[in-house]
Design a protein around this motif. Structure first.
Motif, PDB file in Angstrom:
ATOM      1  N   MET A  18       0.832  -1.202   0.000  1.00  0.00           N
ATOM      2  CA  MET A  18       0.000   0.000   0.000  1.00  0.00           C
ATOM      3  C   MET A  18       0.869   1.255   0.000  1.00  0.00           C
ATOM      4  O   MET A  18       0.786   2.092  -0.858  1.00  0.00           O
ATOM      5  CB  MET A  18      -0.890   0.007   1.254  1.00  0.00           C
ATOM      6  N   SER A  19       1.739   1.342   1.009  1.00  0.00           N
ATOM      7  CA  SER A  19       2.588   2.527   1.099  1.00  0.00           C
ATOM      8  C   SER A  19       4.053   2.125   1.044  1.00  0.00           C
ATOM      9  O   SER A  19       4.419   1.036   1.465  1.00  0.00           O
ATOM     10  CB  SER A  19       2.312   3.288   2.401  1.00  0.00           C
ATOM     11  N   THR A  20       4.879   3.000   0.499  1.00  0.00           N
ATOM     12  CA  THR A  20       6.302   2.722   0.321  1.00  0.00           C
ATOM     13  C   THR A  20       7.104   3.630   1.243  1.00  0.00           C
ATOM     14  O   THR A  20       6.861   4.845   1.266  1.00  0.00           O
ATOM     15  CB  THR A  20       6.713   3.040  -1.136  1.00  0.00           C
ATOM     16  N   PRO A  21       8.056   3.076   1.982  1.00  0.00           N
ATOM     17  CA  PRO A  21       8.880   3.932   2.851  1.00  0.00           C
ATOM     18  C   PRO A  21       9.525   5.049   2.025  1.00  0.00           C
ATOM     19  O   PRO A  21       9.867   4.850   0.853  1.00  0.00           O
ATOM     20  CB  PRO A  21       9.927   2.973   3.410  1.00  0.00           C
ATOM     21  N   ILE A  22       9.686   6.173   2.647  1.00  0.00           N
ATOM     22  CA  ILE A  22      10.197   7.362   1.982  1.00  0.00           C
ATOM     23  C   ILE A  22      11.700   7.218   1.740  1.00  0.00           C
ATOM     24  O   ILE A  22      12.406   6.595   2.535  1.00  0.00           O
ATOM     25  CB  ILE A  22       9.897   8.581   2.885  1.00  0.00           C
ATOM     26  N   ASP A  23      12.206   7.768   0.642  1.00  0.00           N
ATOM     27  CA  ASP A  23      13.644   7.798   0.404  1.00  0.00           C
ATOM     28  C   ASP A  23      14.147   9.238   0.571  1.00  0.00           C
ATOM     29  O   ASP A  23      13.387  10.123   0.980  1.00  0.00           O
ATOM     30  CB  ASP A  23      13.976   7.252  -0.991  1.00  0.00           C
ATOM     31  N   GLN A  24      15.399   9.457   0.248  1.00  0.00           N
ATOM     32  CA  GLN A  24      15.988  10.777   0.474  1.00  0.00           C
ATOM     33  C   GLN A  24      15.300  11.854  -0.378  1.00  0.00           C
ATOM     34  O   GLN A  24      15.115  12.985   0.070  1.00  0.00           O
ATOM     35  CB  GLN A  24      17.504  10.750   0.198  1.00  0.00           C
ATOM     36  N   THR A  25      14.896  11.476  -1.588  1.00  0.00           N
ATOM     37  CA  THR A  25      14.190  12.436  -2.448  1.00  0.00           C
ATOM     38  C   THR A  25      12.897  12.884  -1.782  1.00  0.00           C
ATOM     39  O   THR A  25      12.559  14.066  -1.782  1.00  0.00           O
ATOM     40  CB  THR A  25      13.861  11.784  -3.811  1.00  0.00           C
ATOM     41  N   GLY A  26      12.201  11.936  -1.195  1.00  0.00           N
ATOM     42  CA  GLY A  26      10.968  12.269  -0.495  1.00  0.00           C
ATOM     43  C   GLY A  26      11.225  13.189   0.686  1.00  0.00           C
ATOM     44  O   GLY A  26      10.517  14.160   0.902  1.00  0.00           O
ATOM     45  N   ARG A  27      12.277  12.860   1.438  1.00  0.00           N
ATOM     46  CA  ARG A  27      12.637  13.718   2.579  1.00  0.00           C
ATOM     47  C   ARG A  27      12.976  15.133   2.118  1.00  0.00           C
ATOM     48  O   ARG A  27      12.590  16.118   2.755  1.00  0.00           O
ATOM     49  CB  ARG A  27      13.848  13.136   3.325  1.00  0.00           C
TER      50      ARG A  27
ATOM     51  N   ASP B  86       1.676   1.902   9.168  1.00  0.00           N
ATOM     52  CA  ASP B  86       1.983   0.621   8.505  1.00  0.00           C
ATOM     53  C   ASP B  86       3.476   0.415   8.296  1.00  0.00           C
ATOM     54  O   ASP B  86       3.983  -0.707   8.441  1.00  0.00           O
ATOM     55  CB  ASP B  86       1.319   0.561   7.119  1.00  0.00           C
ATOM     56  N   THR B  87       4.153   1.469   7.922  1.00  0.00           N
ATOM     57  CA  THR B  87       5.574   1.337   7.609  1.00  0.00           C
ATOM     58  C   THR B  87       6.444   1.755   8.796  1.00  0.00           C
ATOM     59  O   THR B  87       7.662   1.718   8.708  1.00  0.00           O
ATOM     60  CB  THR B  87       5.958   2.213   6.386  1.00  0.00           C
ATOM     61  N   GLY B  88       5.794   2.148   9.889  1.00  0.00           N
ATOM     62  CA  GLY B  88       6.556   2.561  11.063  1.00  0.00           C
ATOM     63  C   GLY B  88       7.375   3.814  10.837  1.00  0.00           C
ATOM     64  O   GLY B  88       8.401   4.033  11.487  1.00  0.00           O
ATOM     65  N   GLY B  89       6.939   4.633   9.900  1.00  0.00           N
ATOM     66  CA  GLY B  89       7.699   5.856   9.633  1.00  0.00           C
ATOM     67  C   GLY B  89       7.063   6.627   8.493  1.00  0.00           C
ATOM     68  O   GLY B  89       5.865   6.501   8.244  1.00  0.00           O
ATOM     69  N   LEU B  90       7.857   7.395   7.787  1.00  0.00           N
ATOM     70  CA  LEU B  90       7.331   8.198   6.678  1.00  0.00           C
ATOM     71  C   LEU B  90       7.236   7.356   5.414  1.00  0.00           C
ATOM     72  O   LEU B  90       8.094   6.515   5.140  1.00  0.00           O
ATOM     73  CB  LEU B  90       8.234   9.405   6.438  1.00  0.00           C
ATOM     74  N   SER B  91       6.176   7.629   4.644  1.00  0.00           N
ATOM     75  CA  SER B  91       5.980   6.896   3.386  1.00  0.00           C
ATOM     76  C   SER B  91       5.601   7.865   2.280  1.00  0.00           C
ATOM     77  O   SER B  91       5.417   9.060   2.511  1.00  0.00           O
ATOM     78  CB  SER B  91       4.877   5.847   3.550  1.00  0.00           C
ATOM     79  N   ASP B  92       5.439   7.308   1.079  1.00  0.00           N
ATOM     80  CA  ASP B  92       5.010   8.108  -0.061  1.00  0.00           C
ATOM     81  C   ASP B  92       3.646   8.757   0.184  1.00  0.00           C
ATOM     82  O   ASP B  92       3.346   9.816  -0.350  1.00  0.00           O
ATOM     83  CB  ASP B  92       4.977   7.247  -1.327  1.00  0.00           C
ATOM     84  N   LEU B  93       2.808   8.133   1.019  1.00  0.00           N
ATOM     85  CA  LEU B  93       1.506   8.724   1.314  1.00  0.00           C
ATOM     86  C   LEU B  93       1.660  10.030   2.099  1.00  0.00           C
ATOM     87  O   LEU B  93       0.881  10.968   1.914  1.00  0.00           O
ATOM     88  CB  LEU B  93       0.636   7.740   2.111  1.00  0.00           C
ATOM     89  N   ASP B  94       2.646  10.079   2.967  1.00  0.00           N
ATOM     90  CA  ASP B  94       2.900  11.317   3.710  1.00  0.00           C
ATOM     91  C   ASP B  94       3.342  12.432   2.768  1.00  0.00           C
ATOM     92  O   ASP B  94       2.935  13.582   2.931  1.00  0.00           O
ATOM     93  CB  ASP B  94       3.957  11.074   4.790  1.00  0.00           C
TER      94      ASP B  94
END
Lengths: 92, 92, 92, 92
Positions: B1-10, B72-80
């Motif tokens: 459903m959601s993907t953990p955020i990477d550096q680009t997202g941050r 769900d991902t225990g942190g930041l994701s693409d949904l955030d």
């Protein structure tokens, strides 16, 4: 409570996009999408209840067609002008 | 459903006013008044439910402090990132 | 504008689910889902603006934690009781 | 995306207060006041956007007149039934 509108009031409405009839004024607001339209409606709703003066409004998707009139005075009043100006301002 | 955020997202978050922590991001939005603040919250609420991703937010009068995280991902994701961008855009 | 709360006011709050402190009152409302929670918040928002008295509230998904206080009086006032009663009533 | 309505769908609408026409269904919801009406509209708005299916609705004070139709199918579809049921449920 409400004062019948005079020519200045009619001019204020007419020069800001409202179609002014004998006893009511109409304007159609078009937004980018439903989310924008309904956010605006919510802000307007809060202001309307505070003024104790509510619009007749029709919404479908991004379009909101508003009719303002004051039943107490059997036509347009200062409350319609106030609400119209608030609607214009909130539509940015 | 959601993907953990990477550096680009941050970076996307950080460069648009969000304070990015290990597992969440925060931003405080300040509006002209309560009417503007709550209209914005309504537009955001509609988008959040559609994304099936909801903010933690605290409102008092014209201020809304938002915290975004994805349980769900225990942190930041693409949904955030998506919700943050929508919030930024709607605050215009 | 606002009158400091007396014991009757404190009792009114305490017997309807509010935790009454020295200078504020708190209650957590839990709804079936976000849609119900935010519909309630919108009704409350309209009433709050009309009272010219706004809550501090924190929402995440179906939960809304409310804190009421009156800055003018440095504590609880009749406005907090009015808003609390409205919130209770709207939560049905 | 949407499926034309069958007789079961028509019956579902008709037995829950909707007036079912050839290509649309109508229902008028009346609330206690504007605050209740608009809180309901906000909950419905959130659901409508999520369904990607929006009502045509007319509001004045405590009354909301709704028309449902699906432009894609040129008439009533399963989306109209879903939205109608959600509206009924949220009106309690």
């Amino acid at each position: 409570m409400s004062t019948p509108i005079d020519q200045t009031g009619r001019d204020t409405l007419a020069t800001s996009g409202w179609t002014v009839g004998e006893t009511s004024a109409e304007k159609t607001f078009v937004f980018a999408n439903f989310v924008d339209a309904f956010g605006w409606m919510t802000s307007v709703a809060i202001c309307a209840e505070k003024l104790n003066h509510h619009p007749e409004w029709f919404n479908v998707y991004k379009t909101v067609k508003v009719t303002l009139t004051t039943h107490d005075t059997g036509g347009l009043s200062d409350l319609d002008v106030k609400l119209a100006q608030k609607m214009n301002q909130l539509a940015g």
